[in-house]
Motif scaffolding. Structure first.
Motif, PDB file in Angstrom:
ATOM      1  N   GLN A 166       0.814  -1.222   0.000  1.00 53.51           N
ATOM      2  CA  GLN A 166       0.000   0.000   0.000  1.00 53.51           C
ATOM      3  C   GLN A 166       0.845   1.269   0.000  1.00 53.51           C
ATOM      4  N   LEU A 167       1.840   1.308  -0.890  1.00 54.36           N
ATOM      5  CA  LEU A 167       2.683   2.486  -1.052  1.00 54.36           C
ATOM      6  C   LEU A 167       2.281   3.193  -2.340  1.00 54.36           C
ATOM      7  N   ASP A 168       2.473   4.508  -2.393  1.00 52.68           N
ATOM      8  CA  ASP A 168       2.157   5.224  -3.624  1.00 52.68           C
ATOM      9  C   ASP A 168       3.294   5.041  -4.634  1.00 52.68           C
ATOM     10  N   ALA A 169       3.198   5.705  -5.782  1.00 49.63           N
ATOM     11  CA  ALA A 169       4.173   5.524  -6.859  1.00 49.63           C
ATOM     12  C   ALA A 169       5.589   5.934  -6.475  1.00 49.63           C
ATOM     13  N   LYS A 170       5.724   6.805  -5.503  1.00 48.30           N
ATOM     14  CA  LYS A 170       7.053   7.232  -5.062  1.00 48.30           C
ATOM     15  C   LYS A 170       7.569   6.404  -3.900  1.00 48.30           C
ATOM     16  N   GLY A 171       6.778   5.453  -3.401  1.00 50.23           N
ATOM     17  CA  GLY A 171       7.219   4.591  -2.316  1.00 50.23           C
ATOM     18  C   GLY A 171       6.845   5.082  -0.937  1.00 50.23           C
ATOM     19  N   PHE A 172       5.953   6.092  -0.872  1.00 56.11           N
ATOM     20  CA  PHE A 172       5.540   6.621   0.422  1.00 56.11           C
ATOM     21  C   PHE A 172       4.235   5.979   0.876  1.00 56.11           C
ATOM     22  N   SER A 173       4.140   5.727   2.144  1.00 52.06           N
ATOM     23  CA  SER A 173       2.925   5.183   2.726  1.00 52.06           C
ATOM     24  C   SER A 173       2.002   6.337   3.081  1.00 52.06           C
ATOM     25  N   ARG A 174       0.765   6.264   2.646  1.00 53.15           N
ATOM     26  CA  ARG A 174      -0.202   7.304   2.966  1.00 53.15           C
ATOM     27  C   ARG A 174      -1.093   6.884   4.130  1.00 53.15           C
ATOM     28  N   GLY A 175      -0.794   5.743   4.706  1.00 53.85           N
ATOM     29  CA  GLY A 175      -1.565   5.231   5.823  1.00 53.85           C
ATOM     30  C   GLY A 175      -0.959   5.657   7.152  1.00 53.85           C
ATOM     31  N   PRO A 176      -1.293   4.946   8.212  1.00 54.30           N
ATOM     32  CA  PRO A 176      -0.743   5.250   9.538  1.00 54.30           C
ATOM     33  C   PRO A 176       0.785   5.159   9.530  1.00 54.30           C
ATOM     34  N   THR A 177       1.417   5.945  10.377  1.00 55.12           N
ATOM     35  CA  THR A 177       2.869   5.995  10.442  1.00 55.12           C
ATOM     36  C   THR A 177       3.446   4.698  11.007  1.00 55.12           C
ATOM     37  N   LYS A 178       4.322   4.092  10.234  1.00 57.51           N
ATOM     38  CA  LYS A 178       5.082   2.936  10.671  1.00 57.51           C
ATOM     39  C   LYS A 178       6.270   2.792   9.734  1.00 57.51           C
ATOM     40  N   LYS A 179       7.290   2.121  10.168  1.00 55.06           N
ATOM     41  CA  LYS A 179       8.490   1.972   9.344  1.00 55.06           C
ATOM     42  C   LYS A 179       8.250   0.923   8.261  1.00 55.06           C
ATOM     43  N   VAL A 180       8.491   1.309   7.012  1.00 52.12           N
ATOM     44  CA  VAL A 180       8.296   0.433   5.868  1.00 52.12           C
ATOM     45  C   VAL A 180       9.549   0.489   5.010  1.00 52.12           C
ATOM     46  N   GLN A 181      10.030  -0.660   4.592  1.00 55.16           N
ATOM     47  CA  GLN A 181      11.170  -0.694   3.672  1.00 55.16           C
ATOM     48  C   GLN A 181      10.727  -0.071   2.361  1.00 55.16           C
ATOM     49  N   ALA A 182      11.481   0.887   1.840  1.00 51.57           N
ATOM     50  CA  ALA A 182      11.059   1.670   0.684  1.00 51.57           C
ATOM     51  C   ALA A 182      11.423   1.054  -0.660  1.00 51.57           C
ATOM     52  N   GLY A 183      12.214   0.010  -0.704  1.00 47.01           N
ATOM     53  CA  GLY A 183      12.634  -0.510  -1.993  1.00 47.01           C
ATOM     54  C   GLY A 183      12.786  -2.003  -1.996  1.00 47.01           C
ATOM     55  N   ILE A 184      13.270  -2.500  -3.119  1.00 47.89           N
ATOM     56  CA  ILE A 184      13.519  -3.924  -3.268  1.00 47.89           C
ATOM     57  C   ILE A 184      14.984  -4.127  -3.604  1.00 47.89           C
ATOM     58  N   GLU A 185      15.461  -5.322  -3.390  1.00 46.55           N
ATOM     59  CA  GLU A 185      16.855  -5.618  -3.688  1.00 46.55           C
ATOM     60  C   GLU A 185      16.977  -6.848  -4.578  1.00 46.55           C
ATOM     61  N   PHE A 186      15.957  -7.704  -4.593  1.00 44.18           N
ATOM     62  CA  PHE A 186      16.009  -8.938  -5.368  1.00 44.18           C
ATOM     63  C   PHE A 186      14.879  -8.946  -6.385  1.00 44.18           C
ATOM     64  N   VAL A 187      15.192  -9.392  -7.605  1.00 42.57           N
ATOM     65  CA  VAL A 187      14.232  -9.405  -8.707  1.00 42.57           C
ATOM     66  C   VAL A 187      14.158 -10.832  -9.250  1.00 42.57           C
ATOM     67  N   ALA A 188      12.952 -11.342  -9.431  1.00 43.64           N
ATOM     68  CA  ALA A 188      12.764 -12.689  -9.967  1.00 43.64           C
ATOM     69  C   ALA A 188      12.979 -12.691 -11.476  1.00 43.64           C
ATOM     70  N   VAL A 189      13.759 -13.630 -11.983  1.00 43.85           N
ATOM     71  CA  VAL A 189      13.984 -13.818 -13.415  1.00 43.85           C
ATOM     72  C   VAL A 189      13.875 -15.281 -13.763  1.00 43.85           C
ATOM     73  N   ARG A 190      13.615 -15.556 -15.047  1.00 47.76           N
ATOM     74  CA  ARG A 190      13.561 -16.935 -15.526  1.00 47.76           C
ATOM     75  C   ARG A 190      14.034 -16.949 -16.980  1.00 47.76           C
ATOM     76  N   PRO A 191      14.489 -18.080 -17.478  1.00 52.10           N
ATOM     77  CA  PRO A 191      14.942 -18.146 -18.858  1.00 52.10           C
ATOM     78  C   PRO A 191      13.829 -17.706 -19.816  1.00 52.10           C
ATOM     79  N   GLY A 192      14.213 -16.975 -20.850  1.00 48.36           N
ATOM     80  CA  GLY A 192      13.267 -16.506 -21.853  1.00 48.36           C
ATOM     81  C   GLY A 192      12.785 -15.092 -21.625  1.00 48.36           C
ATOM     82  N   MET A 193      13.068 -14.494 -20.495  1.00 46.13           N
ATOM     83  CA  MET A 193      12.607 -13.132 -20.221  1.00 46.13           C
ATOM     84  C   MET A 193      13.436 -12.085 -20.960  1.00 46.13           C
ATOM     85  N   GLY A 194      14.562 -12.452 -21.493  1.00 50.08           N
ATOM     86  CA  GLY A 194      15.431 -11.500 -22.186  1.00 50.08           C
ATOM     87  C   GLY A 194      14.951 -11.109 -23.568  1.00 50.08           C
ATOM     88  N   ARG A 195      13.949 -11.778 -24.043  1.00 52.39           N
ATOM     89  CA  ARG A 195      13.449 -11.483 -25.398  1.00 52.39           C
ATOM     90  C   ARG A 195      12.365 -10.460 -25.381  1.00 52.39           C
TER      91      ARG A 195
END
Length: 86
Positions: free
Chosen positions: A57-86
């Motif tokens: 429930q984050l907006d397009a910039k990664g900000f939470s518009r809900g109640p204040t709590k600590k939320v990780q703002a980004g990702i570090e791992f991306v899922a890939v599989r063979p054939g996605m390069g095309r």
């Protein structure tokens, strides 16, 4: 040339965008390899980031518009599989 290794869960480590024209080789957990353009991996990263933000429930910039709590703002791992390069 950038070389990435897929982990056993199907993810690659990608904290940021790569240069668009840079070739990136991904070695998958089964031993096969595929070459991606940086721009294609950037698209996959952006899609994964959009899914992450929607699920947390984050907006397009990664900000939470809900109640204040600590939320990780980004990702570090991306899922890939063979054939996605095309």
């Amino acid at each position: 040339m950038i070389h990435l290794q897929q982990d056993s869960d199907g993810f690659i480590r990608m904290k940021r965008h790569f240069p668009a024209n840079t070739p990136v080789t991904v070695t998958f957990s089964d031993g096969s390899q595929e070459e991606f353009k940086g721009s294609r991996l950037n698209e996959i990263y952006d899609e994964a980031l959009a899914v992450y933000r929607a699920q947390n429930q984050l907006d397009a910039k990664g900000f939470s518009r809900g109640p204040t709590k600590k939320v990780q703002a980004g990702i570090e791992f991306v899922a890939v599989r063979p054939g996605m390069g095309r």
